[in-house]
Each structure stands twice: as structure tokens, then as C-alpha cells.
Design a protein around this motif. Structure first.
Motif, short mmCIF file in Angstrom:
data_model
loop_
_atom_site.label_atom_id
_atom_site.label_comp_id
_atom_site.label_asym_id
_atom_site.label_seq_id
_atom_site.Cartn_x
_atom_site.Cartn_y
_atom_site.Cartn_z
N CYS A 404 0.36 -4.46 -4.63
CA CYS A 404 1.48 -3.58 -4.33
C CYS A 404 1.64 -3.46 -2.82
O CYS A 404 0.69 -3.12 -2.13
CB CYS A 404 1.24 -2.19 -4.94
SG CYS A 404 2.48 -0.98 -4.41
N CYS A 407 1.12 0.51 -1.75
CA CYS A 407 -0.18 1.19 -1.76
C CYS A 407 -1.38 0.25 -1.80
O CYS A 407 -2.52 0.68 -1.64
CB CYS A 407 -0.25 2.18 -2.93
SG CYS A 407 -0.50 1.37 -4.53
N CYS A 420 4.16 -1.10 -9.86
CA CYS A 420 2.85 -0.56 -9.53
C CYS A 420 2.63 0.70 -10.35
O CYS A 420 3.39 1.66 -10.25
CB CYS A 420 2.76 -0.25 -8.04
SG CYS A 420 1.21 0.55 -7.58
N CYS A 423 1.35 3.87 -7.76
CA CYS A 423 2.25 4.69 -6.95
C CYS A 423 3.69 4.67 -7.45
O CYS A 423 4.56 5.34 -6.91
CB CYS A 423 2.21 4.25 -5.48
SG CYS A 423 3.07 2.70 -5.17
N TYR A 425 5.81 2.18 -7.41
CA TYR A 425 6.73 1.30 -6.70
C TYR A 425 7.25 0.21 -7.63
O TYR A 425 6.50 -0.36 -8.42
CB TYR A 425 6.02 0.68 -5.50
CG TYR A 425 6.92 -0.12 -4.59
CD1 TYR A 425 8.08 0.44 -4.06
CD2 TYR A 425 6.61 -1.44 -4.25
CE1 TYR A 425 8.90 -0.29 -3.23
CE2 TYR A 425 7.42 -2.16 -3.41
CZ TYR A 425 8.57 -1.59 -2.90
OH TYR A 425 9.39 -2.31 -2.08
ZN LIG Z 1 1.58 0.92 -5.37
#
Ligand SMILES: [Zn+2]
Length: 453
Positions: A404, A407, A420, A423, A425
Motif C-alpha cells: 500500500c 501505509c 488496503c 488503512c 486506501y
Molecule cells: Zn494502506
């Protein structure tokens, strides 16, 4: 900043298969060219000829008188190029020998500093070097002579001369030789760009006229482009493909763009050529065009295995293949240019090419097709970056599409979307990879730098 010059080689290709009789005439020149080169290697490659090869006029004169040109009935335009071509090879071989001996001298622990100093002087001063190897007295211009005399006083010159001769004989053993008659150099005296209607059904064609061994007879080869050059070219013969490749050395000025200040990450793909960290795609049709070429070639090769002697079909096949290849090349160049102009990068970070990519296709598929995927896009990108003073930096490619970019945790992707779980994303998979490239580049996970200045 001074204007820098970049040297590169561009290529030109025949547009249509070259008739066998014409190819034969080109091969004759290539064979003579090889004979002359081998003659020059044999006669001037050795230690005793060392004084003759710089700057080479002696060789030129002796070659004029030796009768080889008459024996081969070779046009002067080709003969002297072959001589100088071979001389260039001889000089560069001497350069290699000297640097090898220089290295040995440096590594030898039995020598004192003065002895090493003396030997280095001999290796760097070509007059002194020649004299020692041919057991002649060392006579130099006054300034150098003074320097030499001082160095020589500190050491046992006889011992060191023996050492030098021995090492040079060892490193310079054997004679240069070329078995390949793969092509020849040519100057404007022996070629001309122009048009011809000869043998053509569709009107005039642009191409090149090349002198042959027959007086005043030039063969005409239509070319795929209409560029005209005025310099020494190299004609590479490809008799198996009824074709030629013309190598043209080109000097281009390196452009400096003051407004190019961006740092960007690029992901290089098989379908989309490039995706930037901002999510912009360049070369979105690359995969499609490439696929067309691959499918055409593999279909044609299947047909071949069925009907081996189908010549008309083969001609048509070559023409179509060349057209598809040229279209793909043009497309790649255009899209790289478009990317550069739009992104205005100062630095581009790209993931290093992973190994094993070449195995993705069956070996039955044409070699050149695999080459496409492996290197062409990157080579073009590197070249264009050089021409525009853009720094291109390869970053570590491991797990670049699974990590990712926000993160750093390993995420997953389905189809083209990266997700992800840590987090949250979510973005285009290629864009995530490009963002990682940028991040890795900025944090120093770089492999090599291709700097221009
Ligand atoms: Zn992430």
C-alpha cells in the motif's frame, strides 16, 4: 550550462524485400570488406607495426601499393574505409592491452613506487612504449625526455623493459580476425538518397542508391522512411530476411527545460505503457497494438509450417509485419513525448524490470516480439530522458504492486483495483505501483542513477 551533445545511432530499413541478385552484390562488398580488414589486422596488428599505425598514413600508402585493391577489384570508396575501420580496431586493441598491463603493474607487489612510476610512464607515452617494444633507443621531445631521464635514473631499466615486453606479448597474443561478413561502412562517395520508379508499381519511391563493384552501377533500395543523411553510414546485411539495416550515427543537442521540476513515479505495464502516480495513463493502446503484432506473427508462422515454399505469401507477410512494427514504434515514441511534455518531470522513478519476463511467451513466438516487451519501451524512455536532461532512476521493484503506497502494509487487488484493508486506501493498481515508485525513489530505495550531467 554549455550545450551538450548526445551521440546515438538511428536505423533505416528496406521497405521491400531486396532481390536476391542485389543482395548478392551487397554481400560481395561485405566479403571484400572483410578480406581487407583481415589483411590489415594480420599485417599491422603486431608489435613491429606499432610505429606505423599512428596516425596511419603509412598504412594507407602501403595499402595503396600492395595490390590488394586491384586483386579484389574493389572500389576505392570501400577499400579505404575498410583499411581505416581495421586500423581503428587495431588501435582499440592496443588500448586494451595497455590498460591490462597497467593494471598488472599496479597489482604487482614486487615493484617499488619508482618502478611502477617508470612503467606507467612507458605505457602512457606511446613513443617510449614503441621504442621499448622494438628494442630501439628512447628518443622523445625535449620536455618529455627530461622527465624520462629523471625517472630512468631511479630504476633498473633493462629489467623493467624485459618485464614490459613479456607482459605485452602475453596480453597481445594472437591476431585479430573477423569471420563475419555482416556489412560494411559507406561514405557519400558511394551512396545517394533519392527516388526511383524502377521495379515499382505504385510510382516513385524514396530510397538509397548504393555503389556496387560494377562500375557506375548502383542498386536501389526503397527505405521505410524518407530521411536523408550526409555522413558515414554502416550497412548491415540481413540475407536471411532479404533485408538491410542502415546504422546512422547522430548527434543531438541535449535540451534543458528550466520549467521541468516535477518528480514523478511511473509504473510500466504490458497493456498500458505508463501510469503515473497521479493516475494518468500514457500509451493506453500499447497492449492492443502489440497484441495485434504478436497474433499476426504467430498466425503467419503456423501457415509457414504448412506451406514452406509459399514465397508470395512470405513477401506479403514481411510487408505487413514491418508496417505493424513501424506503427508500434511510432506510437511508443509519440506517447513518451506526450508524457514528457505534459508531466514536465525533472526526475522519473520507475521500478526495475523484474527477471523472467521473457518466459511469458512461448519460444515459438518470434524473437523480435519478445524483445518488444523486454526492452524497447524502456530503451526509448531512457533515450528521450537523456535528450531532455531528465533524470531517470530505477527503484527496487519487489512487491511494488502489492504494497500500500499510503501505509506500507501488504494489500490485495482484484482486477485493476488495489485495496488496503489496513488503512482503507483504494485506487487503480498501476497508480498504486507508481506511487510506490515515487515513494521509494524519494526515500532512497534506488538502484542506479542514469545521470545526464
Ligand atoms: Zn494502506
Amino acid at each position: 550550462m554549455a550545450q551538450e551533445i548526445l551521440c546515438k545511432t538511428v536505423h533505416q530499413y528496406n521497405k521491400e524485400p531486396i532481390p536476391v541478385a542485389d543482395m548478392r552484390k551487397l554481400q560481395e562488398i561485405a566479403e571484400d570488406y572483410r578480406s581487407v580488414k583481415n589483411y590489415v589486422y594480420a599485417r599491422y596488428g603486431g608489435i613491429h607495426s606499432l610505429p606505423k599505425i599512428y596516425p596511419g598514413y603509412t598504412v594507407q600508402n602501403e595499402m595503396t601499393d600492395c595490390g590488394l585493391r586491384a586483386k579484389l577489384a574493389m572500389p576505392a570508396a570501400y577499400f579505404y574505409l575498410a583499411v581505416f575501420d581495421a586500423l581503428g580496431d587495431i588501435k582499440s586493441r592496443w588500448g586494451q592491452t595497455k590498460s591490462r598491463v597497467l593494471k598488472l603493474v599496479g597489482q604487482n607487489e614486487n615493484f617499488t613506487a619508482d618502478e611502477k612510476h617508470y612503467l606507467r610512464f612507458l605505457l602512457k607515452c606511446s613513443n617510449a612504449f614503441e621504442a621499448v617494444l622494438n628494442q630501439n633507443p628512447i628518443i622523445l621531445p625535449p620536455e618529455l625526455q627530461q622527465k624520462y631521464d629523471i625517472l630512468a635514473k631511479q630504476v633498473d631499466t633493462k629489467k623493467l623493459h624485459r618485464y614490459l615486453c613479456r607482459q605485452v606479448r602475453k596480453c597481445h597474443a594472437g591476431c585479430q580476425h573477423t569471420d563475419m561478413a555482416e556489412g560494411f561502412s559507406i561514405t557519400e562517395r558511394a551512396y545517394r538518397y533519392g527516388e526511383s520508379k524502377e521495379g515499382s508499381l505504385q510510382g516513385e519511391k524514396q530510397g538509397i542508391f548504393i555503389s556496387t563493384k560494377e562500375k557506375r552501377k548502383r542498386i536501389f533500395i526503397p527505405l521505410t522512411d524518407e530521411n536523408k543523411y550526409k555522413k558515414q553510414l554502416y550497412i548491415k546485411l540481413k540475407p536471411d530476411e532479404n533485408g538491410i539495416e542502415i546504422d546512422v550515427p547522430i548527434e543531438t543537442k541535449i535540451r534543458v527545460h528550466k520549467d521541468y521540476t516535477n518528480e514523478i513515479g511511473l509504473s510500466v505495464g504490458i497493456w498500458c505503457m505508463f501510469t503515473t502516480d497521479g493516475g494518468t495513463v500514457y500509451g493506453g493502446r500499447f497492449g492492443e497494438l502489440h497484441q495485434e503484432l504478436v497474433e499476426y506473427i504467430s498466425a503467419a508462422e503456423k501457415t509457414y509450417r504448412r506451406e514452406k515454399d509459399h514465397n508470395a505469401g512470405r513477401k506479403k507477410y514481411r510487408a505487413r509485419k514491418e508496417k505493424l512494427t513501424a506503427a508500434l514504434e511510432t506510437y511508443v515514441n509519440q506517447e513518451i513525448n506526450r508524457m514528457i511534455v505534459a508531466e514536465k518531470p525533472q526526475t522519473i522513478y520507475i521500478p526495475r524490470l523484474p527477471g523472467g519476463v521473457s518466459n511469458r511467451y512461448s519460444p515459438k513466438v518470434n524473437y523480435s516480439v519478445n524483445m518488444w516487451r523486454k526492452g524497447f519501451v524502456r530503451e526509448r524512455l531512457k533515450q528521450k530522458c537523456k535528450e531532455n536532461s531528465i533524470e531517470i532512476v530505477e527503484v527496487i521493484g519487489k512487491a511494488i504492486s502489492t504494497e500500500c503506497s499510503r501505509c506500507g502494509v501488504v494489500g490485495k487487488y482484484s482486477k485493476d483495483i488495489f485495496q488496503c484493508e489496513s488503512c482503507g486506501y483504494e485506487t487503480d493498481k498501476k497508480r498504486n505501483a507508481a506511487q510506490n515508485a515515487l515513494k521509494r525513489g524519494k526515500t532512497g530505495m534506488q538502484l542506479n542513477k542514469e545521470m545526464v550531467h
